[in-house]
Design an enzyme around this catalytic site. Structure first.
Site, PDB file in Angstrom:
ATOM      1  N   TYR A   1      12.080   1.451  -2.993  1.00  0.00           N
ATOM      2  CA  TYR A   1      11.561   3.058  -2.859  1.00  0.00           C
ATOM      3  C   TYR A   1      12.559   4.044  -3.223  1.00  0.00           C
ATOM      4  O   TYR A   1      13.649   3.441  -3.022  1.00  0.00           O
ATOM      5  CB  TYR A   1      10.696   3.155  -1.563  1.00  0.00           C
ATOM      6  CG  TYR A   1       9.563   2.753  -1.073  1.00  0.00           C
ATOM      7  CD1 TYR A   1       8.547   3.486  -1.457  1.00  0.00           C
ATOM      8  CD2 TYR A   1       9.210   1.599  -0.476  1.00  0.00           C
ATOM      9  CE1 TYR A   1       7.297   3.126  -1.089  1.00  0.00           C
ATOM     10  CE2 TYR A   1       8.071   1.076  -0.435  1.00  0.00           C
ATOM     11  CZ  TYR A   1       6.927   1.898  -0.570  1.00  0.00           C
ATOM     12  OH  TYR A   1       5.767   1.406  -0.160  1.00  0.00           O
TER      13      TYR A   1
ATOM     14  N   ASP B   1       0.832   5.725   0.667  1.00  0.00           N
ATOM     15  CA  ASP B   1       0.005   6.698   1.432  1.00  0.00           C
ATOM     16  C   ASP B   1      -0.552   7.512   0.437  1.00  0.00           C
ATOM     17  O   ASP B   1      -0.010   7.793  -0.707  1.00  0.00           O
ATOM     18  CB  ASP B   1       0.926   7.228   2.551  1.00  0.00           C
ATOM     19  CG  ASP B   1       1.335   6.262   3.609  1.00  0.00           C
ATOM     20  OD1 ASP B   1       0.161   5.442   3.862  1.00  0.00           O
ATOM     21  OD2 ASP B   1       2.115   6.411   4.106  1.00  0.00           O
TER      22      ASP B   1
ATOM     23  N   ARG C   1       9.704   7.513   4.761  1.00  0.00           N
ATOM     24  CA  ARG C   1       9.590   9.100   5.070  1.00  0.00           C
ATOM     25  C   ARG C   1       9.954   9.272   6.534  1.00  0.00           C
ATOM     26  O   ARG C   1      10.967  10.368   6.556  1.00  0.00           O
ATOM     27  CB  ARG C   1       8.124   9.528   4.992  1.00  0.00           C
ATOM     28  CG  ARG C   1       7.559   9.380   3.535  1.00  0.00           C
ATOM     29  CD  ARG C   1       5.985   9.516   3.458  1.00  0.00           C
ATOM     30  NE  ARG C   1       5.736  10.855   3.973  1.00  0.00           N
ATOM     31  CZ  ARG C   1       4.508  10.945   4.359  1.00  0.00           C
ATOM     32  NH1 ARG C   1       3.427   9.990   4.111  1.00  0.00           N
ATOM     33  NH2 ARG C   1       4.194  12.074   4.922  1.00  0.00           N
TER      34      ARG C   1
ATOM     35  N   ARG D   1       0.848  -1.123   0.069  1.00  0.00           N
ATOM     36  CA  ARG D   1       0.103  -0.171  -0.014  1.00  0.00           C
ATOM     37  C   ARG D   1       0.853   1.170   0.152  1.00  0.00           C
ATOM     38  O   ARG D   1       1.895   1.195   0.611  1.00  0.00           O
ATOM     39  CB  ARG D   1      -0.752  -0.149   1.151  1.00  0.00           C
ATOM     40  CG  ARG D   1      -1.823  -0.942   1.162  1.00  0.00           C
ATOM     41  CD  ARG D   1      -2.424  -1.171   2.718  1.00  0.00           C
ATOM     42  NE  ARG D   1      -3.317  -2.460   3.061  1.00  0.00           N
ATOM     43  CZ  ARG D   1      -3.823  -2.611   4.215  1.00  0.00           C
ATOM     44  NH1 ARG D   1      -3.576  -1.765   5.045  1.00  0.00           N
ATOM     45  NH2 ARG D   1      -4.499  -3.802   4.127  1.00  0.00           N
TER      46      ARG D   1
END
Length: 262
Positions: free
Chosen positions: A113, A55, A200, A53
């Site tokens: 990522y 955000d 993050r 998933r």
């Protein structure tokens, strides 16, 4: 399927309501859009499962999903038919048939990522949806050195959000690098899986080091302390892109999402 999307206008990947329920106003999700488009091609409702998933505001280059369909369509038909029913910010990159035991999430062995930062005194006019601006000077080499403390299987409690629903915070960080190309700094991470906001939160803490506010050893101290409240702030979502998951060769997927035999 591999789904590519600009997450700027979406409240994340995951559908916020169950099938058949009215969607929440102003809370569009990528999953909702993809399932509606797939349902049009199939002529009946289709439910999807994703590799990981994302955000609100986060983008994806190759989000892998799987679904079961009671009707037959060739891969090209799925790709083109679904993409024509999607908004301009979403497309289907490719589609391949898989074995019945394939699972987009549980069959994946790693996720990758990238977080992109523009480091210059003046705000960006171009590509501003896909990077975050930092006007103060940042030392990319110092951040890279500090980040190496995060390699391996460790408890990442210091970098998980309080809303994370994972049963534990242990993750295996395979690779992490920080490198500068002119005014752009890229943070690239690969792990077996990631916690909610983990990337993050790591970037936010590394930036504290990069600005010279904390020493390089601070990242290792945060990791050992397992206390989110003393770590750096959560970096904004716009600079984050889910590059792709990685699967064993036996899954028969395209090379960009397949682990190397080496």
């Amino acid at each position: 399927m591999a789904v590519e999307y600009d997450g700027s206008a979406f409240s994340g990947w995951q559908r916020l309501t169950r099938p058949g329920e009215e969607g929440r106003r102003d809370e569009a999700t990528v999953q909702e859009a993809v399932e509606a488009a797939l349902g049009f091609v199939a002529g009946q409702p289709i439910a999807t499962v994703c590799a990981g998933r994302t955000d609100a505001g986060v983008h994806a280059r190759a989000q892998v999903i799987h679904f079961d369909s009671p009707v037959a369509r060739d891969p090209r038909g799925w790709v083109l038919g679904t993409t024509t029913r999607l908004p301009p910010s979403v497309c289907i990159r490719w589609c391949v048939p898989v074995a019945g035991d394939f699972h987009a999430r549980f069959s994946a062995r790693a996720r990758r990522y990238r977080y992109r930062l523009l480091n210059r005194p003046v705000r960006p006019a171009l590509m501003r949806e896909y990077l975050v601006w930092e006007r103060r000077p940042v030392d990319a080499r110092a951040m890279h050195r500090a980040a190496q403390a995060l390699l391996g299987e460790q408890d990442f409690s210091a970098f998980r959000t309080v809303h994370c629903q994972a049963p534990h915070a242990r993750r295996n960080m395979h690779e992490i690098s920080v490198h500068r190309d002119g005014e752009v700094i890229d943070f690239e991470l690969q792990a077996n899986a990631f916690l909610h906001h983990q990337v993050r939160n790591i970037v936010g803490s590394l930036l504290v080091v990069g600005r010279g506010e904390k020493p390089e050893a601070w990242i290792a101290e945060l990791l050992a302390g397992r206390d989110r409240t003393v770590a750096g702030p959560t970096a904004p979502p716009g600079g984050l892109m889910f590059l792709n998951p990685l699967y064993p060769p036996a899954c028969g997927l395209p090379a960009e999402v397949t682990l190397s035999d080496a």
